[in-house]
Write a protein that holds these residues in place. Structure first.
Motif, mmCIF file in Angstrom:
data_model
loop_
_atom_site.group_PDB
_atom_site.id
_atom_site.type_symbol
_atom_site.label_atom_id
_atom_site.label_comp_id
_atom_site.label_asym_id
_atom_site.label_seq_id
_atom_site.Cartn_x
_atom_site.Cartn_y
_atom_site.Cartn_z
ATOM 1 N N THR A 130 0.810 -1.223 0.000
ATOM 2 C CA THR A 130 0.000 0.000 0.000
ATOM 3 C C THR A 130 0.843 1.273 0.000
ATOM 4 O O THR A 130 0.283 2.371 0.015
ATOM 5 C CB THR A 130 -0.939 0.015 1.215
ATOM 6 O OG1 THR A 130 -0.168 -0.104 2.419
ATOM 7 C CG2 THR A 130 -1.931 -1.127 1.140
ATOM 8 N N ALA A 131 2.177 1.164 -0.014
ATOM 9 C CA ALA A 131 3.007 2.361 -0.126
ATOM 10 C C ALA A 131 2.830 2.974 -1.508
ATOM 11 O O ALA A 131 2.755 2.259 -2.516
ATOM 12 C CB ALA A 131 4.472 2.010 0.117
ATOM 13 N N ASP A 132 2.784 4.315 -1.590
ATOM 14 C CA ASP A 132 2.616 4.944 -2.900
ATOM 15 C C ASP A 132 3.947 5.006 -3.636
ATOM 16 O O ASP A 132 5.023 4.759 -3.072
ATOM 17 C CB ASP A 132 1.998 6.343 -2.764
ATOM 18 C CG ASP A 132 2.840 7.290 -1.906
ATOM 19 O OD1 ASP A 132 4.082 7.158 -1.887
ATOM 20 O OD2 ASP A 132 2.246 8.150 -1.249
ATOM 21 N N ASP A 133 3.887 5.350 -4.923
ATOM 22 C CA ASP A 133 5.092 5.309 -5.761
ATOM 23 C C ASP A 133 6.173 6.264 -5.266
ATOM 24 O O ASP A 133 7.370 5.965 -5.353
ATOM 25 C CB ASP A 133 4.731 5.624 -7.210
ATOM 26 C CG ASP A 133 3.993 4.475 -7.889
ATOM 27 O OD1 ASP A 133 3.778 3.452 -7.222
ATOM 28 O OD2 ASP A 133 3.636 4.605 -9.075
ATOM 29 N N ALA A 134 5.768 7.421 -4.749
ATOM 30 C CA ALA A 134 6.757 8.386 -4.265
ATOM 31 C C ALA A 134 7.561 7.793 -3.104
ATOM 32 O O ALA A 134 8.792 7.931 -3.055
ATOM 33 C CB ALA A 134 6.059 9.680 -3.835
ATOM 34 N N ARG A 135 6.873 7.116 -2.182
ATOM 35 C CA ARG A 135 7.592 6.503 -1.065
ATOM 36 C C ARG A 135 8.457 5.353 -1.557
ATOM 37 O O ARG A 135 9.590 5.178 -1.079
ATOM 38 C CB ARG A 135 6.602 6.011 -0.008
ATOM 39 C CG ARG A 135 7.304 5.329 1.164
ATOM 40 C CD ARG A 135 6.323 4.833 2.221
ATOM 41 N NE ARG A 135 7.022 4.072 3.255
ATOM 42 C CZ ARG A 135 6.420 3.430 4.244
ATOM 43 N NH1 ARG A 135 5.097 3.479 4.359
ATOM 44 N NH2 ARG A 135 7.131 2.746 5.132
ATOM 45 N N LEU A 136 7.939 4.551 -2.491
ATOM 46 C CA LEU A 136 8.725 3.441 -3.017
ATOM 47 C C LEU A 136 10.033 3.936 -3.618
ATOM 48 O O LEU A 136 11.108 3.380 -3.364
ATOM 49 C CB LEU A 136 7.921 2.678 -4.072
ATOM 50 C CG LEU A 136 6.640 1.967 -3.613
ATOM 51 C CD1 LEU A 136 5.954 1.291 -4.798
ATOM 52 C CD2 LEU A 136 6.927 0.944 -2.522
ATOM 53 N N ARG A 137 9.959 4.995 -4.430
ATOM 54 C CA ARG A 137 11.161 5.520 -5.085
ATOM 55 C C ARG A 137 12.134 6.106 -4.062
ATOM 56 O O ARG A 137 13.353 5.873 -4.140
ATOM 57 C CB ARG A 137 10.767 6.578 -6.109
ATOM 58 C CG ARG A 137 9.995 6.028 -7.303
ATOM 59 C CD ARG A 137 9.579 7.127 -8.267
ATOM 60 N NE ARG A 137 8.709 6.631 -9.297
ATOM 61 C CZ ARG A 137 9.109 5.994 -10.399
ATOM 62 N NH1 ARG A 137 10.411 5.815 -10.607
ATOM 63 N NH2 ARG A 137 8.241 5.576 -11.290
ATOM 64 N N ALA A 138 11.607 6.880 -3.102
ATOM 65 C CA ALA A 138 12.482 7.493 -2.107
ATOM 66 C C ALA A 138 13.169 6.435 -1.248
ATOM 67 O O ALA A 138 14.384 6.503 -1.001
ATOM 68 C CB ALA A 138 11.674 8.449 -1.232
ATOM 69 N N ASP A 139 12.416 5.434 -0.813
ATOM 70 C CA ASP A 139 12.990 4.387 0.034
ATOM 71 C C ASP A 139 13.967 3.517 -0.747
ATOM 72 O O ASP A 139 14.985 3.063 -0.189
ATOM 73 C CB ASP A 139 11.885 3.526 0.631
ATOM 74 C CG ASP A 139 11.080 4.256 1.694
ATOM 75 O OD1 ASP A 139 11.454 5.386 2.044
ATOM 76 O OD2 ASP A 139 10.063 3.691 2.159
#
Length: 607
Positions: free
Chosen positions: A67-76
């Motif tokens: 459920t993480a959004d794409d922005a969080r996925l990329r940053a992490d």
């Protein structure tokens, strides 16, 4: 030959080489990451079940529910690569397989329940995939059964280390729950456990209940926020908790389903009706079973994942439920799978109490269980003390001795106060040669056994095994549901929920003979107390016996001609005798029979 029903697939190799896997992929396969030949995909994925991202230093693939959004996925992802701590990518909410590709290596992480395993074969380059049979074909592995894995899974199903990391396809490996795999550009392969789920002995039950409540709330609410959901509603604590949590976050009524076979009721319906009446936003749908949905009906469909499906005997019942869900427009269907592994302490926790020196609780709980099970308190207590003094390698050798002399008997509750129950009645089905090979196989594991339980106890080890079985059950159900455009999901199998529950030692998840005290404490402010007082689960044994009687002739014929007999593993006459006893209502090892039927169906699908 079936390649696993309707399941979509990712197939790849590393170090990548042009055309190294695409030659075995079907027409229409596309690159996972545009411009790269490392992996391809085909088939119809559900919304956000397949997420592929490209960042400057790495590429990421997620398979499952996140459920993480794409922005969080990329940053992490950027942070994890810069710090060289890729295991941080397993901390997103949900349950998923994560594959990270950089210029130097490929690293994969399987979810904590093993719902989304990875299959692989090491060679000149490592071939990997999300479906077993396409992965085997791409790696050049001959599609033939491994007789030792086959025998161990059917006849030693409670001894998990015998087949850990293996598949029934000879030469094909499986990355298991909580494990990671790394392949370097030079071809070096390593595998390790990135999450051992060791419990914290200092954690109090109250803190464990709070953690369960918070993680389960997030697991359910995140799904209701983006999907149209329905739920199971058997009247038990697990599905009832999920339903009441979901209903809190919906503006429309929640459709909840209870299965009921009137000729052999499992005691679920009365509890479901009562519990639904406690919440006006829950709309109960009864799915009536019929003679057509009895176990062992219409055997023959290939397993949906490409591996043996131990629930194959009840496929018609599952199809009936999925059709009912699909007919009401449900897309994501929530169930309670996994809760039994996480909120119940196996009887072996009594041995852990003895090991931990918790004598007061040991004496109280041993006496309570003895009264409940009509056992001698002294016998229960002696079994607990014996278990506390038995290392794993000695337990394996004892198991091998009993297996070798066909010392089988009807299992009893007290047998579960052990690393694993002794061989059951199904061991009489083995041929002499297969029995001898299986005994040697167990002895080999005993010779190399290490104490896999570190900070935990035997009950924690058992619970992790039960958790992996729940993950496999949920995976098979999920693939079966694809033609119905339904996605069954189990919030209890989300990584954060698993971490919350397993942080508490198994013996702290028990309070005498109280049924599931952890979930009762966690759900006290969510679920009415009247809905939390059920102290048992539904029993479908009546349907099992009816199904065997109705299909006895077909089962006798199938098992008499089984490919397992051609492999020299089983004595068909012994199994037919067990079918005859089942027809008469005499005690039958149904779990082992269902595993055997699953392998029979799988082997026929390979022909």
């Amino acid at each position: 030959m079936s390649m696993g029903g309707h399941a979509p697939c990712v197939l790849g190799s590393f170090p990548a080489a042009p055309g190294s896997v695409t030659g075995t992929a079907p027409i229409g396969a596309t690159p996972v990451w545009p411009g790269l030949s490392a992996a391809v995909t085909w088939g119809s994925w559900r919304p956000r079940e397949f997420l592929a991202l490209t960042c400057p230093e790495a590429r990421l693939l997620l398979i499952g529910h996140c459920t993480a959004d794409d922005a969080r996925l990329r940053a992490d992802l950027d942070t994890a690569v810069r710090r060289d701590r890729l295991e941080l990518l397993t901390r997103w909410p949900g349950s998923f397989l994560a594959i990270v590709l950089t210029a130097e290596k490929l690293v994969a992480f399987v979810d904590l329940a093993g719902q989304y395993p990875l299959y692989y074969h090491p060679g000149e380059r490592l071939v990997f995939g999300t479906s077993p049979l396409p992965t085997a074909v791409a790696s050049g592995v001959k599609l033939k059964a491994d007789p030792l894995v086959t025998s161990a899974e059917i006849f030693c199903g409670a001894v998990p280390m015998l087949t850990h990391g293996a598949t029934p396809v000879h030469g094909l490996h499986r990355l298991e729950a909580g494990e990671a795999l790394q392949v370097t550009a030079a071809g070096a392969v390593s595998r390790w456990t990135y999450a051992d789920l060791s419990p914290d002995r200092r954690l109090a039950p109250r803190a464990g209940a709070v953690a369960l409540r918070e993680s389960l709330e997030i697991a359910v609410s995140s799904r209701t926020a983006i999907e149209q959901v329905s739920t199971d509603f058997s009247g038990g604590l697990d599905s009832t908790s999920i339903a009441f949590l979901a209903a809190r976050h919906l503006s429309a009524p929640l459709t909840a389903f209870v299965y009921h076979y009137p000729d052999a009721p499992a005691d679920d319906l009365c509890h479901a009706v009562r519990n639904a009446g406690l919440n006006s936003t829950i709309r109960l749908e009864i799915v009536p079973g019929t003679s057509a949905s009895l176990p062992y009906r219409n055997l023959g469909a290939p397993p949906p994942t490409g591996l043996p499906d131990f629930a194959a005997a009840t496929h018609e019942r599952n199809h009936l439920r999925l059709r009912a869900v699909a007919a009401t427009g449900g897309r994501v269907h929530l169930g309670g799978e996994g809760a039994d592994a996480l909120v119940v302490a196996p009887p072996s926790y009594l041995g852990d109490l003895a090991s931990a020196g918790r004598l007061r609780q040991l004496l109280a709980d041993s006496g309570a269980w003895a009264r409940l099970r009509n056992e001698s308190p002294a016998r229960v207590l002696s079994r607990a003390i014996r278990l506390s003094r038995t290392p794993m390698h000695r337990a394996l050798r004892g198991y091998a001795r009993r297996l070798g002399r066909s010392d089988a008997h009807h299992p009893s509750w007290v047998d579960a106060i052990s690393w694993w129950p002794p061989p059951g009645l199904e061991s009489s089905w083995l041929t002499t040669g297969a029995r001898r090979a299986l005994v040697e196989f167990v002895h080999d594991h005993a010779d190399h056994a290490v104490q896999v339980v570190q900070n935990g106890g035997v009950a924690d080890f058992t619970a992790r095994h039960d958790l992996r079985r729940s993950g496999a059950v949920q995976q098979q159900l999920s693939e079966m549901a694809r033609p119905y455009e339904v996605w069954p999901q189990a919030p209890f199998l989300d990584n954060d929920v698993i971490r919350a529950c397993t942080a508490l030692p198994a013996y702290r998840r028990a309070t005498g003979t109280v049924f599931k005290p952890l979930i009762r404490a966690a759900m006290r402010d969510v679920v009415p107390s009247a809905a939390l007082d059920r102290g048992s689960k539904g029993n479908y044994l009546g349907e099992d016996y009816r199904g065997v009687r109705a299909e006895a002739a077909g089962l006798r014929k199938r098992l008499a001609e089984s490919p397992l007999a051609d492999m020299g593993l089983i004595e068909p006459g012994s199994i037919v005798q067990s079918i005859d006893r089942a027809v008469m209502g005499i005690g039958t090892p149904f779990p082992a029979l269902n595993r055997l039927i699953a392998y029979d169906l799988w082997l026929r699908s390979l022909m």
